[in-house]
Design a protein around this motif. Structure first.
Motif, mmCIF file in Angstrom:
data_model
loop_
_atom_site.group_PDB
_atom_site.id
_atom_site.type_symbol
_atom_site.label_atom_id
_atom_site.label_comp_id
_atom_site.label_asym_id
_atom_site.label_seq_id
_atom_site.Cartn_x
_atom_site.Cartn_y
_atom_site.Cartn_z
ATOM 1 N N GLY A 1 0.801 -1.218 0.000
ATOM 2 C CA GLY A 1 0.000 0.000 0.000
ATOM 3 C C GLY A 1 0.839 1.274 0.000
ATOM 4 N N PHE A 2 2.137 1.141 -0.285
ATOM 5 C CA PHE A 2 3.037 2.292 -0.344
ATOM 6 C C PHE A 2 2.487 3.356 -1.291
ATOM 7 N N VAL A 3 2.474 4.600 -0.811
ATOM 8 C CA VAL A 3 2.091 5.757 -1.620
ATOM 9 C C VAL A 3 3.150 6.820 -1.374
ATOM 10 N N LEU A 4 3.809 7.264 -2.426
ATOM 11 C CA LEU A 4 4.908 8.210 -2.303
ATOM 12 C C LEU A 4 4.511 9.466 -1.534
ATOM 13 N N GLU A 5 3.325 9.968 -1.758
ATOM 14 C CA GLU A 5 2.893 11.223 -1.150
ATOM 15 C C GLU A 5 2.334 11.049 0.258
ATOM 16 N N ASP A 6 2.313 9.827 0.789
ATOM 17 C CA ASP A 6 1.708 9.557 2.100
ATOM 18 C C ASP A 6 2.722 8.856 3.004
ATOM 19 N N SER B 1 2.562 7.943 5.975
ATOM 20 C CA SER B 1 2.024 6.899 6.851
ATOM 21 C C SER B 1 2.055 5.525 6.184
ATOM 22 N N THR B 2 2.275 5.479 4.866
ATOM 23 C CA THR B 2 2.325 4.200 4.146
ATOM 24 C C THR B 2 3.759 3.720 3.935
ATOM 25 N N GLN B 3 4.730 4.442 4.474
ATOM 26 C CA GLN B 3 6.144 4.144 4.234
ATOM 27 C C GLN B 3 6.852 3.766 5.530
ATOM 28 N N ARG B 4 8.045 3.179 5.378
ATOM 29 C CA ARG B 4 8.947 3.041 6.528
ATOM 30 C C ARG B 4 9.441 4.435 6.853
ATOM 31 N N ASN B 5 9.518 4.769 8.109
ATOM 32 C CA ASN B 5 9.950 6.096 8.508
ATOM 33 C C ASN B 5 11.060 6.015 9.539
ATOM 34 N N LEU B 6 11.728 7.132 9.760
ATOM 35 C CA LEU B 6 12.807 7.190 10.730
ATOM 36 C C LEU B 6 12.270 6.903 12.128
ATOM 37 N N ASN B 7 13.074 6.152 12.900
ATOM 38 C CA ASN B 7 12.745 5.986 14.306
ATOM 39 C C ASN B 7 13.529 7.047 15.082
ATOM 40 N N ALA B 8 13.465 7.015 16.414
ATOM 41 C CA ALA B 8 14.143 8.032 17.234
ATOM 42 C C ALA B 8 15.648 8.028 16.973
ATOM 43 N N TRP C 1 11.240 9.883 -1.105
ATOM 44 C CA TRP C 1 10.729 9.023 -0.044
ATOM 45 C C TRP C 1 10.784 9.809 1.272
ATOM 46 N N CYS C 2 9.799 9.647 2.111
ATOM 47 C CA CYS C 2 9.702 10.414 3.359
ATOM 48 C C CYS C 2 10.912 10.236 4.261
ATOM 49 N N ARG C 3 11.472 9.034 4.354
ATOM 50 C CA ARG C 3 12.622 8.823 5.241
ATOM 51 C C ARG C 3 13.858 9.592 4.768
ATOM 52 N N CYS C 4 13.981 9.778 3.470
ATOM 53 C CA CYS C 4 15.090 10.582 2.928
ATOM 54 C C CYS C 4 14.837 12.067 3.151
ATOM 55 N N ILE D 1 17.143 9.955 -7.644
ATOM 56 C CA ILE D 1 17.717 9.201 -6.524
ATOM 57 C C ILE D 1 16.634 8.538 -5.678
ATOM 58 N N ASN D 2 15.403 8.451 -6.222
ATOM 59 C CA ASN D 2 14.356 7.668 -5.566
ATOM 60 C C ASN D 2 14.751 6.196 -5.598
ATOM 61 N N SER D 3 14.225 5.445 -4.654
ATOM 62 C CA SER D 3 14.529 4.020 -4.577
ATOM 63 C C SER D 3 13.987 3.282 -5.803
#
Length: 183
Positions: free
Chosen positions: A48-53, A55-62, A90-93, A111-113
């Motif tokens: 369900g990955f969506v580039l613009e969302d 919440s659908t991606q892996r994100n940075l932890n603390a 990507w949101c994490r980048c 440089i997108n995945s």
């Protein structure tokens, strides 16, 4: 055992000298810093990955957020002037780049995945080579991207939050000046 320790101690200053030469090349526009995004636990992205969302991606932890802030501090110590900061979309980048707080973040789709068929690896890698060969060297360049992109260009599989200083202009194979880990 003592020989090993002695050899390690003798080589350690050389690594520091080599790293300083790599940073000097980066400041002079003779190198680019290619970084894997900071720590975002997992592999790939959820269904369900969506580039613009985000919440659908892996994100940075603390820990990843702290890695990004630490990179920003390191880069500010290395160069007090302006920096060109490019990021995968990507949101994490993007979050890694934003938390570094060193420059305005410029999204760069090449440089997108391309992990798991999300892009075209050979085409993106060639476009990245071209970008690095032709990018204006008005200030040091930092690119925040993904493991697959870095591996395709350099053959290196970087850890999360690891940076690689590449000599410019690019050669074949790419010349790595230094690898910097942010633990």
């Amino acid at each position: 055992m003592n020989r090993t320790i002695l050899l390690f101690c003798l080589l350690m200053p050389l690594a520091t000298v080599a790293d300083e030469a790599a940073w000097a090349a980066w400041r002079a526009g003779e190198a680019a810093l290619l970084m894997r995004h900071a720590l975002a636990p997992g592999t790939g992205d959820p269904a369900g990955f969506v580039l613009e969302d985000c919440s659908t991606q892996r994100n940075l932890n603390a820990r990843g957020k702290q890695q990004a802030r630490d990179w920003g501090q390191l880069l500010a110590k290395q160069h007090s002037g302006s920096v060109q900061l490019f990021s995968s979309q990507w949101c994490r980048c993007l979050e890694t780049a934003e938390l570094m707080a060193i420059a305005e973040v410029q999204p760069l789709p090449i440089i997108n995945s391309f992990f798991a068929g999300r892009g075209d690896g050979p085409t993106q890698t060639q476009a990245l080579r071209h970008f690095l060969q032709t990018a204006p060297q008005q200030s040091p360049i930092v690119l925040i991207t993904h493991q697959v992109n870095i591996t395709a260009l350099t053959g290196i599989s970087p850890a999360s939050g690891e940076g690689i200083l590449l000599s410019l202009p690019l050669t074949e194979p790419v010349q790595v000046l230094a690898r910097i880990r942010m633990d």
